[in-house]
Structure formats: structure tokens, C-alpha cells
Enzyme design. Sequence first.
Site, PDB file in Angstrom:
ATOM      1  N   TYR A 145       0.825  -1.067  -0.064  1.00  0.00           N
ATOM      2  CA  TYR A 145       0.068  -0.109   0.000  1.00  0.00           C
ATOM      3  C   TYR A 145       0.848   1.329   0.133  1.00  0.00           C
ATOM      4  O   TYR A 145       0.698   2.219  -0.831  1.00  0.00           O
ATOM      5  CB  TYR A 145      -0.958   0.038   1.151  1.00  0.00           C
ATOM      6  CG  TYR A 145      -1.920   1.070   1.225  1.00  0.00           C
ATOM      7  CD1 TYR A 145      -2.885   1.476   0.507  1.00  0.00           C
ATOM      8  CD2 TYR A 145      -1.624   2.239   2.098  1.00  0.00           C
ATOM      9  CE1 TYR A 145      -3.769   2.460   0.505  1.00  0.00           C
ATOM     10  CE2 TYR A 145      -2.280   3.236   2.365  1.00  0.00           C
ATOM     11  CZ  TYR A 145      -3.474   3.489   1.503  1.00  0.00           C
ATOM     12  OH  TYR A 145      -4.232   4.587   1.448  1.00  0.00           O
ATOM     13  N   LYS A 149       1.345   4.309  -2.696  1.00  0.00           N
ATOM     14  CA  LYS A 149       1.076   5.772  -2.275  1.00  0.00           C
ATOM     15  C   LYS A 149       2.395   6.791  -2.676  1.00  0.00           C
ATOM     16  O   LYS A 149       2.171   7.871  -2.801  1.00  0.00           O
ATOM     17  CB  LYS A 149       0.618   6.026  -0.859  1.00  0.00           C
ATOM     18  CG  LYS A 149      -0.945   5.215  -0.578  1.00  0.00           C
ATOM     19  CD  LYS A 149      -2.066   6.028  -1.356  1.00  0.00           C
ATOM     20  CE  LYS A 149      -3.175   5.824  -1.473  1.00  0.00           C
ATOM     21  NZ  LYS A 149      -4.210   6.524  -1.981  1.00  0.00           N
TER      22      LYS A 149
END
Length: 231
Positions: A145, A149
Site C-alpha cells: 500500500y 502511495k
Amino acid sequence: MATYVISGAGSGIGNLIAERLAARGDELVLVVRDGARADDLSHAFPGSVPIIADLAHPETLADAVRDATGIPDRIDAVVHAAGIVELGRVGDLPVSAWTSQLAVNLVAPAELTRLMLPRVRAARGQVLFVNSGAGLAAHPGWAAYAASKHGLKALADALRGEEAPHGVRVTTVYPGRTATPMQAEVHAQEGTAYDPDRWIDPASVVTAVLTALDLPRDAVISDLTVRPGPR
């Protein structure tokens, strides 16, 4: 009245952004996963224009934009609020966890931005990415994740320099933990109890987003971090 393209308008921060913009009379173009979701959001936001595309498959976005009817020639802002999360240690994460999060959280925003740029340039508009605190610092269990990002931050930073000559502003908002359905999912994956009162009210993040969108054209908020306040 302005026109906004929004991904992730079905829930959480994206949904509240859409509500706030619609309430003040702005026009919405909503990227939706399928026909059923398009029907739901057309009832929630009468007059909105759907772009039906699964962000897990960014290669379908070009056809979806081509097939959509009613997208204006000028777009004042593209707001990227969609995202998915699958936690796990690097030693345990399957390839699918990496590819799915990179597709939805990074590749799809890049492709949607590419497709909308001529319209955004025409309006001397703005591209706003709802990133995450994980886009600034990666912690154990958050590798895939956070990588998606961090990549989203890189996309925004490069885009900002590229599009400045066209008068396009680029903003990244980095919310800390926010009381959204995604946060409830994160707690379930972590195996911890979820108390929404501990985290940021999503309406506060939306206020920060609108501040960046509504800033007069003589300035730009390039990066904005929003953290839980002292209780």
C-alpha cells in the site's frame, strides 16, 4: 459553477467530496465501477455524468471515457479519491496484492489524469490526489500500500512541474487515519478493535480538500498533511 471529475465517490472521503460539491451546485463526472453503481450514484447525484470503468483494470479507462456521454470539454478539477488496501508483510504478500494496489492506487490515477488533461488544460484547472500518510512513511505490514502511495506522490510531483506551463495546479492531500469504511477494513486486517472517535472525521479531510480546490489562482497548495488532532 465548476465541473469536477471524481473517483471513489461511492463511499468515504470521495462520497463526502461529491456531496459537498453537489450541494453548492457544481457539476460532477463520477468514475464508477459498474452499471449498478452508476445507477446508485445517479440517484444520489442527479445530473452527474458516469464514467463506467473498473480501476483495477486501468487499461479499460480509455474506452470508458470514449464511451461516456456528456463529459464537458472543460474540467475544473480531477479529484482522485479511490483506493484499496491489503496489508501484509513483504515475506507473505502474494503478487496479486502488489498488482491490485498498484493498479487502483497508482496506475489508474495516472491514466485517468492523462485522459482528462486536455480538458483540465482548457480550464487551467487542477488535479488533486487524496494520498495517505503512508505516502510519506512506510511501516511494517504496509509495504504494498505504501509503495503505491509513494508512487502517487511521485506522479503528483512530476505532473506539477510538467503542467505548470499549461496553468494546471497539482495538489496532494495526505490524510492520517480517518474514520471511513476503509479504516474499518484496515482494523479488521490488523485484528484490532475499531473506534472511529479516535480518528479524523472524514468531513474534516473534505474541508481541507475544498480549501485546496477553492484557493485563488495566484497560489497553490502543493502538499497538505492532515493529522488527527489532540483529543
